[in-house]
Design a protein around this motif. Structure first.
Motif, short mmCIF file in Angstrom:
data_model
loop_
_atom_site.label_atom_id
_atom_site.label_comp_id
_atom_site.label_asym_id
_atom_site.label_seq_id
_atom_site.Cartn_x
_atom_site.Cartn_y
_atom_site.Cartn_z
N LEU A 25 48.45 42.68 24.50
CA LEU A 25 47.88 41.94 23.18
C LEU A 25 47.49 40.58 23.35
CD1 LEU A 25 49.82 44.09 20.56
CD2 LEU A 25 47.57 44.40 21.09
N GLU A 26 48.44 39.80 23.89
CA GLU A 26 48.17 38.40 23.84
C GLU A 26 47.04 37.92 25.07
OE1 GLU A 26 49.49 34.10 23.28
OE2 GLU A 26 50.46 35.67 22.59
N ARG A 27 47.28 38.62 25.93
CA ARG A 27 46.14 38.43 26.92
C ARG A 27 44.89 38.72 26.52
NH1 ARG A 27 46.70 41.68 32.09
NH2 ARG A 27 45.37 43.04 30.92
N ASP A 28 44.65 39.92 26.00
CA ASP A 28 43.24 40.35 25.71
C ASP A 28 42.53 39.87 24.13
OD1 ASP A 28 41.30 42.71 24.26
OD2 ASP A 28 41.57 43.06 26.37
N LEU A 29 43.35 39.71 23.25
CA LEU A 29 42.94 39.28 22.24
C LEU A 29 43.06 37.78 21.88
CD1 LEU A 29 44.79 41.81 19.66
CD2 LEU A 29 42.40 42.06 20.50
N VAL A 30 43.78 37.12 22.61
CA VAL A 30 44.05 35.83 22.43
C VAL A 30 43.42 34.99 23.26
CG1 VAL A 30 45.62 33.74 22.57
CG2 VAL A 30 46.21 35.76 21.34
N LYS A 31 43.85 35.21 24.89
CA LYS A 31 43.07 34.54 25.83
C LYS A 31 41.81 35.08 26.35
CE LYS A 31 47.63 33.42 27.69
NZ LYS A 31 48.72 33.63 28.13
N ILE A 32 41.43 36.17 26.25
CA ILE A 32 40.27 36.64 26.86
C ILE A 32 39.16 36.82 25.83
CG2 ILE A 32 38.84 38.83 27.53
CD1 ILE A 32 41.31 39.51 29.25
N LEU A 36 42.18 35.80 18.21
CA LEU A 36 43.55 35.59 17.54
C LEU A 36 44.12 34.32 18.28
CD1 LEU A 36 44.86 39.17 17.06
CD2 LEU A 36 44.14 37.57 15.24
N ARG A 37 45.18 33.58 17.44
CA ARG A 37 45.85 32.73 18.23
C ARG A 37 47.25 33.22 18.56
NH1 ARG A 37 44.44 30.66 13.07
NH2 ARG A 37 46.56 30.86 12.79
N SER A 38 47.93 32.63 19.55
CA SER A 38 49.30 33.01 19.95
C SER A 38 50.11 33.14 18.81
CB SER A 38 49.76 32.18 20.76
OG SER A 38 49.21 32.05 22.26
N SER A 39 50.07 32.25 17.73
CA SER A 39 50.87 32.38 16.52
C SER A 39 50.79 33.63 15.75
CB SER A 39 50.59 31.11 15.78
OG SER A 39 49.25 30.95 15.46
N ASP A 40 49.36 34.16 15.91
CA ASP A 40 49.19 35.27 15.10
C ASP A 40 50.02 36.56 15.68
OD1 ASP A 40 47.16 34.28 13.54
OD2 ASP A 40 45.70 34.61 14.72
N VAL A 41 50.04 36.58 16.94
CA VAL A 41 50.81 37.56 17.79
C VAL A 41 52.39 37.36 17.32
CG1 VAL A 41 51.62 38.65 19.90
CG2 VAL A 41 49.15 37.94 19.24
N ALA A 42 52.73 36.06 17.33
CA ALA A 42 54.22 35.85 17.10
C ALA A 42 54.41 36.03 15.56
CB ALA A 42 54.46 34.16 17.39
N ALA A 43 53.55 35.82 14.75
CA ALA A 43 53.78 36.28 13.39
C ALA A 43 53.83 37.71 12.98
CB ALA A 43 52.61 35.61 12.27
N ALA A 44 53.07 38.39 13.81
CA ALA A 44 52.95 39.98 13.77
C ALA A 44 54.27 40.58 14.17
CB ALA A 44 51.96 40.36 14.67
N LEU A 45 54.80 39.93 15.14
CA LEU A 45 56.36 40.30 15.57
C LEU A 45 57.54 39.91 14.61
CD1 LEU A 45 57.89 41.83 17.90
CD2 LEU A 45 58.06 39.51 18.97
N THR A 61 49.23 47.26 14.03
CA THR A 61 48.33 47.45 12.71
C THR A 61 48.23 46.05 11.85
OG1 THR A 61 49.55 49.80 12.40
CG2 THR A 61 48.80 48.33 10.62
N PHE A 62 49.37 45.17 12.13
CA PHE A 62 49.20 43.81 11.41
C PHE A 62 47.99 42.95 12.14
CE2 PHE A 62 50.29 39.43 11.43
CZ PHE A 62 50.73 39.21 10.18
N LEU A 63 47.88 43.22 13.40
CA LEU A 63 46.86 42.50 14.13
C LEU A 63 45.44 42.97 13.98
CD1 LEU A 63 48.60 41.93 17.77
CD2 LEU A 63 48.27 40.22 15.75
N ALA A 73 42.97 47.42 10.21
CA ALA A 73 44.39 47.81 10.48
C ALA A 73 44.21 49.48 10.82
CB ALA A 73 45.41 47.63 9.31
N ILE A 74 43.58 50.23 10.16
CA ILE A 74 43.83 51.87 10.42
C ILE A 74 43.05 51.97 11.59
CG2 ILE A 74 42.53 53.90 9.48
CD1 ILE A 74 42.90 52.58 6.65
N LEU A 75 41.72 51.56 12.01
CA LEU A 75 41.20 51.45 13.37
C LEU A 75 42.00 51.18 14.43
CD1 LEU A 75 37.31 50.56 12.49
CD2 LEU A 75 38.29 53.03 12.81
N ALA A 76 42.50 49.97 14.31
CA ALA A 76 43.39 49.58 15.52
C ALA A 76 44.34 50.51 15.73
CB ALA A 76 43.95 48.04 15.31
N THR A 77 45.23 50.72 14.85
CA THR A 77 46.36 51.95 14.74
C THR A 77 45.69 53.02 15.58
OG1 THR A 77 47.24 50.66 12.91
CG2 THR A 77 48.08 52.88 13.89
#
Length: 173
Positions: A25-32, A36-45, A61-63, A73-77
């Motif tokens: 998730l971090e690699r695809d949604l943040v870096k590539i 999102l930011r890394s803080s979004d992934v950390a907040a989700a966790l 779902t959160f992301l 949320a629905i589509l991602a899940t």
């Protein structure tokens, strides 16, 4: 719609549990993609870890919600879960329809071996980054071996006590 395709792609390769999926998730949604930011992934966790149920699905779902509201949320899940659903349904159908077929047993054995390999590779990467010293690597190895024979909670507690001891020794040195 691009949110759905991104999570479908991640769901198709997300083997190995929470740690491996968070890395994807971090690699695809943040870096590539830079969505999102890394803080979004950390907040989700942080927000989802205390909740009952699958933390991976809750993080996705959160992301998705963070990216595109409730529709995201629905589509991602749904997109994240679809590949696993299809694979498990096909495997169960093949096993039920052809329980004695050697190719079915071979395919399932191959999947199991692949998952073990993916987990081993993810674990090795984690050890290299999180246990850089020989002492910490020995603790990880000891915890792994102990985990084969002892309750996981006892192993985590023992490793925590060792970590506290190491921290105190380091502070007094």
């Amino acid at each position: 719609m691009s949110v759905m395709w991104a999570f479908l792609r991640i769901g198709a390769v997300a083997f190995g549990g929470l740690g491996a999926t968070l890395a994807l998730l971090e690699r695809d949604l943040v870096k590539i993609r830079g969505w999102l930011r890394s803080s979004d992934v950390a907040a989700a966790l942080a927000y989802t870890k205390p909740l009952p149920g699958s933390t991976v699905v809750q993080v996705v779902t959160f992301l998705g919600w963070r990216l595109d509201g409730w529709a995201g949320a629905i589509l991602a899940t749904m997109a994240f879960l679809l590949p696993a659903f299809v694979i498990m349904t096909a495997a169960a159908a093949a096993l039920f329809a052809l329980p004695d077929a050697a190719w079915v047993r071979g395919a399932l054995t191959g999947l199991q071996v692949a998952v073990v390999g993916i987990l081993a590779a993810a674990s090795w990467r984690l050890v290299r980054t999180e246990a850089p010293s020989a002492v910490l690597s020995a603790v990880v190895l000891g915890a792994f071996v102990a985990g084969l024979f002892v309750n996981a909670a006892a192993v985590v507690a023992a490793a925590g006590v060792i970590g506290i001891g190491m921290d105190r020794v380091k502070a007094n040195a």
